[in-house]
Design a protein around this motif. Structure first.
Motif, PDB file in Angstrom:
ATOM      1  N   CYS A 113      11.057 -35.372  52.236  1.00 46.58           N
ATOM      2  CA  CYS A 113      11.099 -35.254  50.782  1.00 46.58           C
ATOM      3  C   CYS A 113      12.132 -34.185  50.415  1.00 46.58           C
ATOM      4  O   CYS A 113      12.079 -33.070  50.944  1.00 46.58           O
ATOM      5  N   CYS A 124      10.092 -31.105  48.323  1.00 45.00           N
ATOM      6  CA  CYS A 124       9.206 -30.127  48.983  1.00 45.00           C
ATOM      7  C   CYS A 124       9.497 -30.009  50.483  1.00 45.00           C
ATOM      8  O   CYS A 124       8.905 -29.185  51.162  1.00 45.00           O
ATOM      9  N   HIS A 180       8.498 -37.531  47.224  1.00 45.79           N
ATOM     10  CA  HIS A 180       7.176 -37.939  46.780  1.00 45.79           C
ATOM     11  C   HIS A 180       7.211 -38.234  45.283  1.00 45.79           C
ATOM     12  O   HIS A 180       7.953 -37.593  44.547  1.00 45.79           O
ATOM     13  N   CYS A 234       4.563 -34.278  44.674  1.00 43.69           N
ATOM     14  CA  CYS A 234       4.551 -33.521  45.924  1.00 43.69           C
ATOM     15  C   CYS A 234       3.171 -32.901  46.171  1.00 43.69           C
ATOM     16  O   CYS A 234       2.469 -32.568  45.226  1.00 43.69           O
ATOM     17  N   PRO A 235       2.803 -32.762  47.448  1.00 47.21           N
ATOM     18  CA  PRO A 235       1.451 -32.301  47.778  1.00 47.21           C
ATOM     19  C   PRO A 235       1.146 -30.868  47.352  1.00 47.21           C
ATOM     20  O   PRO A 235       0.010 -30.530  47.147  1.00 47.21           O
TER      21      PRO A 235
HETATM   22 ZN   LIG Z   1       7.582 -33.806  48.246  1.00 50.37          ZN
END
Ligand SMILES: [Zn+2]
Length: 179
Positions: free
Chosen positions: A79, A82, A143, A146-147
């Motif tokens: 990604c 991130c 993503h 993002c997480p």
């Molecule tokens: Zn991400």
């Protein structure tokens, strides 16, 4: 019938004339160029692909040799927001016409919806599948969400504010209407 055709050594014209189809699920390990795009190993990753040969009738001329290609793979990439791993679904779908020589291919390619290639009796169709998937890779893998929260968020917010600003012409129009 499918068994008589080898996707790595395909006689394109015979494949089209037979109206044959080939499909498979080939481990990612067998696709060296796609493998280079992989950020992290993912067990069992495979490319699902399908090739369909057919002859396309041409009014007042010889039928054209054509092949449809479909492929998809879930590729683990990095990604760009991130920097952690993200699984990207990469899909390709394209039609090809095959002609006798390079000059005809160039002439046809300009006004044809399909991509035009030169006929071969020993065509590596899986390499073409790989080309198409590489072309279909996301320019910026990331993503949807993002997480974790990130420092870049601040930058995103200032960008959002900038784009909320009224367009100069819109402001002008509002001014004129107000008169
Ligand atoms: Zn991400």
């Amino acid at each position: 019938m499918d068994k008589t055709f080898d996707p790595r050594h395909l006689d394109i014209k015979a494949f089209a004339q037979a109206g044959a189809g080939l499909q498979g699920e080939t481990p990612l390990a067998d696709w060296p160029r796609l493998l280079q795009e992989q950020f992290a190993e993912s067990a069992g990753a495979a490319v699902r692909w399908r090739l369909d040969g057919r002859m396309v009738p041409v009014t007042g001329g010889a039928a054209q040799v054509a092949m449809g290609l479909q492929a998809e793979v879930d590729l683990v990439q990095q990604c760009q927001r991130c920097l952690s791993a993200v699984v990207q679904k990469v899909e390709a779908e394209r039609d090809f016409l095959f002609v006798a020589d390079e000059a005809t291919a160039e002439a046809l390619d300009e006004d044809s919806e399909a991509d035009v290639l030169v006929l071969s009796r020993d065509f590596d169709a899986l390499s073409l599948v790989e080309d198409e998937l590489i072309l279909a890779l996301p320019l910026v893998p990331r993503h949807d969400t993002c997480p974790q929260s990130l420092p870049e968020v601040a930058e995103d917010e200032s960008f959002a504010r900038a784009s909320e600003r009224p367009h100069p012409f819109a402001a002008l129009a509002a001014l004129k209407n107000g008169r």
